[in-house]
Design a protein around this motif. Structure first.
Motif, mmCIF file in Angstrom:
data_model
loop_
_atom_site.group_PDB
_atom_site.id
_atom_site.type_symbol
_atom_site.label_atom_id
_atom_site.label_comp_id
_atom_site.label_asym_id
_atom_site.label_seq_id
_atom_site.Cartn_x
_atom_site.Cartn_y
_atom_site.Cartn_z
ATOM 1 N N ALA A 12 -9.829 -6.180 3.528
ATOM 2 C CA ALA A 12 -9.014 -5.668 3.244
ATOM 3 C C ALA A 12 -9.184 -4.299 3.014
ATOM 4 O O ALA A 12 -8.454 -2.881 3.960
ATOM 5 N N ILE A 13 -10.076 -3.267 2.237
ATOM 6 C CA ILE A 13 -10.290 -1.807 2.911
ATOM 7 C C ILE A 13 -10.646 -1.381 3.782
ATOM 8 O O ILE A 13 -10.210 -0.598 4.359
ATOM 9 N N ALA A 17 -7.936 1.474 6.026
ATOM 10 C CA ALA A 17 -8.998 2.618 6.619
ATOM 11 C C ALA A 17 -8.536 2.370 8.219
ATOM 12 O O ALA A 17 -7.969 3.698 8.498
ATOM 13 N N ASN A 18 -8.151 1.316 8.543
ATOM 14 C CA ASN A 18 -8.263 1.470 10.084
ATOM 15 C C ASN A 18 -6.468 1.653 10.285
ATOM 16 O O ASN A 18 -5.807 2.719 11.558
ATOM 17 N N ASP A 19 -5.176 1.142 9.577
ATOM 18 C CA ASP A 19 -4.314 1.688 8.936
ATOM 19 C C ASP A 19 -4.060 3.608 9.390
ATOM 20 O O ASP A 19 -2.998 4.124 9.513
ATOM 21 N N GLU A 22 -4.870 4.762 11.398
ATOM 22 C CA GLU A 22 -3.829 5.072 13.115
ATOM 23 C C GLU A 22 -2.205 5.927 12.433
ATOM 24 O O GLU A 22 -1.976 6.929 14.001
ATOM 25 N N LYS A 23 -2.326 6.791 11.765
ATOM 26 C CA LYS A 23 -1.172 7.041 11.182
ATOM 27 C C LYS A 23 -1.671 8.685 10.617
ATOM 28 O O LYS A 23 -2.123 7.838 9.333
ATOM 29 N N LYS A 24 -2.116 9.118 10.848
ATOM 30 C CA LYS A 24 -2.815 10.647 10.631
ATOM 31 C C LYS A 24 -1.624 11.184 9.086
ATOM 32 O O LYS A 24 -0.720 11.103 10.045
ATOM 33 N N THR A 28 -5.233 14.300 1.793
ATOM 34 C CA THR A 28 -6.623 13.199 1.737
ATOM 35 C C THR A 28 -5.594 11.504 0.989
ATOM 36 O O THR A 28 -5.382 11.792 -0.488
ATOM 37 N N GLU A 29 -6.573 10.817 1.503
ATOM 38 C CA GLU A 29 -5.762 9.903 1.059
ATOM 39 C C GLU A 29 -6.886 8.826 0.646
ATOM 40 O O GLU A 29 -7.827 9.253 0.587
#
Length: 116
Positions: A12-13, A17-19, A22-24, A28-29
């Protein structure tokens, strides 16, 4: 669910992180994990006591201001923390511009002791 499935958690993590890649976004997330323990009394049962050292400091440049009396001000000076005593709080005295300016400079306040 009685056990935390580490494989599902890691998957899930990594998906989150991959998502995020993709959408920068222009900030800071962070990923937060919250675990609720049912029928667990931390006073009686010490199975989960301890601490975890994080690999990265969450907010290394975050300023914290301690609000307190003379004793707490001395402690704040010793550790290099910003502080505001009772007289400093009286100077703010409902002056909205000064309060907003102070809050912009220092995002976090810690109140200790008896500040009247």
């Amino acid at each position: 669910m009685s056990k935390l499935q580490s494989d599902a958690l890691r998957e899930a993590i990594s998906q989150i992180a991959n998502d995020a890649k993709e959408k920068k976004r222009n900030f800071t997330e962070t990923i937060e994990l919250q675990i609720g323990l049912k029928n667990y009394d931390p006073q009686k049962d010490k199975r989960f006591s301890g601490s975890v050292k994080l690999p990265h400091i969450p907010r290394p440049k975050m300023k914290v201001c301690m609000l307190g009396d003379a004793q707490h001000v001395e402690e704040a000076e010793k550790i290099g923390l910003e502080y505001m005593d009772v007289e400093g709080l009286k100077k703010l005295n409902k002056n909205k511009k000064l309060v907003k300016k102070t809050c912009k400079e220092i995002p976090c306040f810690l109140s200790v002791g008896s500040c009247h």
